[in-house]
Write an enzyme that holds these catalytic residues in place. Structure first.
Site, PDB file in Angstrom:
ATOM      1  N   ASP A 161       0.867  -1.163   0.000  1.00 34.10           N
ATOM      2  CA  ASP A 161       0.000   0.000   0.000  1.00 34.10           C
ATOM      3  C   ASP A 161       0.913   1.225   0.000  1.00 34.10           C
ATOM      4  O   ASP A 161       2.065   1.167   0.416  1.00 34.10           O
ATOM      5  CB  ASP A 161      -0.928  -0.004   1.226  1.00 34.10           C
ATOM      6  CG  ASP A 161      -2.089   0.974   1.049  1.00 34.10           C
ATOM      7  OD1 ASP A 161      -2.955   1.037   1.918  1.00 34.10           O
ATOM      8  OD2 ASP A 161      -2.097   1.698   0.015  1.00 34.10           O
ATOM      9  N   SER A 162       0.374   2.348  -0.473  1.00 29.35           N
ATOM     10  CA  SER A 162       1.239   3.492  -0.831  1.00 29.35           C
ATOM     11  C   SER A 162       1.502   4.457   0.320  1.00 29.35           C
ATOM     12  O   SER A 162       2.294   5.383   0.183  1.00 29.35           O
ATOM     13  CB  SER A 162       0.559   4.278  -1.954  1.00 29.35           C
ATOM     14  OG  SER A 162      -0.762   4.632  -1.527  1.00 29.35           O
ATOM     15  N   GLY A 163       0.828   4.259   1.451  1.00 31.61           N
ATOM     16  CA  GLY A 163       1.077   5.169   2.560  1.00 31.61           C
ATOM     17  C   GLY A 163      -0.017   6.192   2.744  1.00 31.61           C
ATOM     18  O   GLY A 163      -0.147   6.769   3.829  1.00 31.61           O
ATOM     19  N   GLY A 164      -0.829   6.413   1.730  1.00 35.47           N
ATOM     20  CA  GLY A 164      -1.887   7.416   1.830  1.00 35.47           C
ATOM     21  C   GLY A 164      -2.785   7.156   3.023  1.00 35.47           C
ATOM     22  O   GLY A 164      -2.972   8.007   3.887  1.00 35.47           O
ATOM     23  N   PHE A 165      -3.298   5.963   3.090  1.00 31.95           N
ATOM     24  CA  PHE A 165      -4.248   5.619   4.156  1.00 31.95           C
ATOM     25  C   PHE A 165      -3.576   5.696   5.525  1.00 31.95           C
ATOM     26  O   PHE A 165      -4.130   6.216   6.481  1.00 31.95           O
ATOM     27  CB  PHE A 165      -4.784   4.212   3.930  1.00 31.95           C
ATOM     28  CG  PHE A 165      -5.788   3.767   4.952  1.00 31.95           C
ATOM     29  CD1 PHE A 165      -5.407   2.936   5.995  1.00 31.95           C
ATOM     30  CD2 PHE A 165      -7.106   4.195   4.895  1.00 31.95           C
ATOM     31  CE1 PHE A 165      -6.326   2.516   6.940  1.00 31.95           C
ATOM     32  CE2 PHE A 165      -8.033   3.784   5.844  1.00 31.95           C
ATOM     33  CZ  PHE A 165      -7.639   2.943   6.866  1.00 31.95           C
ATOM     34  N   ASP A 220      -2.678   8.103  -2.848  1.00 30.89           N
ATOM     35  CA  ASP A 220      -4.022   8.693  -2.914  1.00 30.89           C
ATOM     36  C   ASP A 220      -4.388   9.325  -1.585  1.00 30.89           C
ATOM     37  O   ASP A 220      -3.705   9.155  -0.591  1.00 30.89           O
ATOM     38  CB  ASP A 220      -5.033   7.596  -3.244  1.00 30.89           C
ATOM     39  CG  ASP A 220      -5.093   6.537  -2.150  1.00 30.89           C
ATOM     40  OD1 ASP A 220      -4.038   6.287  -1.518  1.00 30.89           O
ATOM     41  OD2 ASP A 220      -6.163   5.965  -1.904  1.00 30.89           O
ATOM     42  N   GLN A 269     -11.558   6.625  -5.793  1.00 31.32           N
ATOM     43  CA  GLN A 269     -12.127   7.241  -4.610  1.00 31.32           C
ATOM     44  C   GLN A 269     -13.512   7.805  -4.964  1.00 31.32           C
ATOM     45  O   GLN A 269     -14.080   7.459  -6.000  1.00 31.32           O
ATOM     46  CB  GLN A 269     -11.182   8.342  -4.081  1.00 31.32           C
ATOM     47  CG  GLN A 269      -9.858   7.820  -3.554  1.00 31.32           C
ATOM     48  CD  GLN A 269      -9.987   7.021  -2.268  1.00 31.32           C
ATOM     49  OE1 GLN A 269     -11.034   6.982  -1.636  1.00 31.32           O
ATOM     50  NE2 GLN A 269      -8.912   6.358  -1.868  1.00 31.32           N
ATOM     51  N   GLY A 297     -11.290   4.136  -0.143  1.00 30.27           N
ATOM     52  CA  GLY A 297     -12.259   4.975   0.554  1.00 30.27           C
ATOM     53  C   GLY A 297     -13.400   4.216   1.194  1.00 30.27           C
ATOM     54  O   GLY A 297     -14.397   4.799   1.599  1.00 30.27           O
ATOM     55  N   ASP A 333      -7.884  -7.478   1.226  1.00 25.94           N
ATOM     56  CA  ASP A 333      -6.870  -7.565   2.292  1.00 25.94           C
ATOM     57  C   ASP A 333      -7.479  -7.033   3.579  1.00 25.94           C
ATOM     58  O   ASP A 333      -8.357  -6.147   3.527  1.00 25.94           O
ATOM     59  CB  ASP A 333      -5.644  -6.698   1.947  1.00 25.94           C
ATOM     60  CG  ASP A 333      -5.820  -5.265   2.438  1.00 25.94           C
ATOM     61  OD1 ASP A 333      -6.407  -4.462   1.684  1.00 25.94           O
ATOM     62  OD2 ASP A 333      -5.417  -4.968   3.584  1.00 25.94           O
ATOM     63  N   CYS A 355     -13.047 -27.219  10.849  1.00 27.62           N
ATOM     64  CA  CYS A 355     -11.780 -26.724  10.289  1.00 27.62           C
ATOM     65  C   CYS A 355     -10.702 -27.798  10.393  1.00 27.62           C
ATOM     66  O   CYS A 355     -10.595 -28.483  11.411  1.00 27.62           O
ATOM     67  CB  CYS A 355     -11.332 -25.471  11.065  1.00 27.62           C
ATOM     68  SG  CYS A 355      -9.803 -24.746  10.430  1.00 27.62           S
ATOM     69  N   CYS A 389      -7.371 -27.062   9.971  1.00 23.53           N
ATOM     70  CA  CYS A 389      -6.069 -26.367  10.043  1.00 23.53           C
ATOM     71  C   CYS A 389      -5.213 -26.974  11.154  1.00 23.53           C
ATOM     72  O   CYS A 389      -5.686 -27.729  12.015  1.00 23.53           O
ATOM     73  CB  CYS A 389      -6.267 -24.870  10.268  1.00 23.53           C
ATOM     74  SG  CYS A 389      -6.510 -24.355  11.976  1.00 23.53           S
ATOM     75  N   CYS A 449      -6.635 -26.466  14.636  1.00 25.37           N
ATOM     76  CA  CYS A 449      -7.846 -27.233  14.955  1.00 25.37           C
ATOM     77  C   CYS A 449      -7.598 -28.736  14.989  1.00 25.37           C
ATOM     78  O   CYS A 449      -8.330 -29.472  15.646  1.00 25.37           O
ATOM     79  CB  CYS A 449      -8.947 -26.896  13.958  1.00 25.37           C
ATOM     80  SG  CYS A 449      -9.524 -25.194  14.159  1.00 25.37           S
ATOM     81  N   HIS A 473      -5.118 -19.920  12.673  1.00 20.60           N
ATOM     82  CA  HIS A 473      -6.472 -20.367  12.335  1.00 20.60           C
ATOM     83  C   HIS A 473      -7.246 -19.268  11.595  1.00 20.60           C
ATOM     84  O   HIS A 473      -7.929 -19.523  10.586  1.00 20.60           O
ATOM     85  CB  HIS A 473      -7.254 -20.756  13.593  1.00 20.60           C
ATOM     86  CG  HIS A 473      -8.709 -20.932  13.314  1.00 20.60           C
ATOM     87  ND1 HIS A 473      -9.241 -22.055  12.705  1.00 20.60           N
ATOM     88  CD2 HIS A 473      -9.750 -20.075  13.493  1.00 20.60           C
ATOM     89  CE1 HIS A 473     -10.546 -21.896  12.539  1.00 20.60           C
ATOM     90  NE2 HIS A 473     -10.879 -20.708  13.001  1.00 20.60           N
TER      91      HIS A 473
END
Ligand SMILES: COC(=O)c1ccc(CCNc2nc3cc4nc(N)[nH]c(=O)c4cc3[nH]2)cc1
Length: 374
Positions: free
Chosen positions: A94-98, A148, A191, A218, A268, A306, A308, A311, A337
């Site tokens: 991610d670009s850092g904006g958020f 952004d 956005q 956004g 994500d 599950c 995994c 579990c 898990h």
């Protein structure tokens, strides 16, 4: 030309969901996919081998955080993020904006970029489209995100319109600053908040710049789920069908299913590892808060459905004990898990798309998980 390519395999006849393959320089992975978040070059408590065995293909890391610590120059010297963290599959940064907007209380947004304070020591910092591209170039991620502005929710129409126009100008500056377009893909971020005309303007601006992929930004910023679903309904159709669509910061099992139904291919969220660290796990029958006393003598797995590692080998009583005693192994078991749960959920979503029954799957999953309960 970009090393990122999206291959559409089929569209679900019951919904708008798509089955696809995302081709990257570090492998090809089926979509819809969930991407675990490894902000500081690690998906917290999990090893690359564990992530591979559960089927993770692309993981996230973060421009802002790695710029501050250890510094993108150190990661570059290590040969890039893949070798630094020993991960040879896909990496999206991610670009850092958020992060600037969500981590730093003081900030000033100008045309040239954003002035803000380092959330660790209060130092003055400046991040711009060019700086964000320089950092991501040094990190060597397979997919870079344009720089952004993710406006707060809610925002006025006037603020959102000015912000969208600036984000489009910043996207163009990112393209110009892109040093290795043959080795790294760059996604534009749409956005526009909940305003249909602004989402359309943002999408048209970015599609005209012909990015190899597009994110819907956004969202997952505190808006009701109905608002997110409505925004997706009128935004994803504006994006080219032969390019991947990435919904940022999402999310919970219901939002993943509802996003896939509305044509999203990539997701994500920090959710699985973040709630895992306080002992909350997602199971096929809803959330389990393991510290609850009712699990003290419960010698069954976290999730009866599950398979995994957690579990298959440990009980709720044991994991509750570890979490109560603040034993590190406890949060490893819950994090493993939870990430496994969301990756496997997307496998079930892909199978439902293959069999044209994602609508039915949604109903059955929501019923069993306990969504839609009054
Ligand atoms: C326990 O759960 C949690 O702690 C937790 C924390 C944050 C989120 C929300 C994450 N949401 C979100 N991440 C985002 C990242 C983004 N990046 C860019 N560049 N632009 C965006 O427009 C953007 C929007 C987002 N929305 C969800 C869950």
């Amino acid at each position: 030309m970009t090393p990122i390519r999206y291959e559409l395999i089929k569209t679900c006849k019951q919904t708008g969901a798509r089955l696809g393959i995302l081709h990257t320089p570090h492998g090809s992975f089926e979509t819809p996919m969930f991407m675990p978040v490894g902000t500081l070059a690690t998906v917290k408590t999990l090893s690359p081998e564990e992530l591979k065995e559960m089927g993770a293909g692309v993981i996230l890391s973060n421009t802002y955080h790695l710029w501050l610590r250890p510094g993108h120059d150190i990661v570059k010297e290590a040969g890039g993020l893949h070798s630094f963290m020993n991960w040879d599959r896909g990496i999206l940064t991610d670009s850092g904006g958020f992060q600037v907007f969500s981590l730093s209380e003081f900030r000033r947004i100008e045309e040239e970029g954003v002035y803000f304070r380092n959330h660790l020591n209060g130092d003055q910092l400046f991040l711009s489209p060019e700086k964000a591209m320089e950092i991501q170039n040094a990190l060597g991620s397979d997919i870079m995100m344009a720089f952004d502005e993710c406006p707060p929710y809610p925002a006025t129409y006037e603020y959102m319109k000015r912000s969208v126009e600036r984000t489009s100008r910043w996207a163009e500056r990112c393209l110009k600053a892109h040093q290795r377009p043959n080795e790294q893909g760059l996604f534009g971020i749409v956005q526009g908040g909940e305003f249909e005309d602004l989402r359309k303007q943002s999408a048209q601006d970015l599609v005209s710049l012909d990015f190899p992929g597009y994110a819907v930004g956004g969202l997952s910023v505190g808006e009701p789920k109905e608002v997110m679903n409505r925004v997706l309904e009128f935004t994803t159709p504006l994006l080219p069908a032969n390019k991947p669509r990435y919904l940022m910061g999402v999310g919970s099992p219901d939002s993943l299913i509802d996003g896939a139904i509305r044509g999203i291919d990539m997701f994500d969220c920090v959710l699985p590892t973040r709630i895992g660290r306080n002992g909350t796990v997602m199971t096929s029958e809803g959330r389990v808060v393991i510290k609850n006393a009712k699990y003290a003598r419960d010698f069954t797995p976290l999730d009866p459905n599950c398979d995994c590692y957690t579990c298959r080998n440990y009980t709720r009583a044991y994991i509750r004990h570890l979490i109560k005693c603040d034993e590190t192994f406890g949060i490893r078991l819950t994090s493993y898990h939870n990430v496994y749960f969301l990756i496997k959920l997307m496998e079930q979503v892909r199978q439902a798309i293959r069999e044209d029954r994602l609508g039915d799957f949604r109903e059955q999953f929501f019923e069993q998980y306990g969504f839609n309960k009054p």
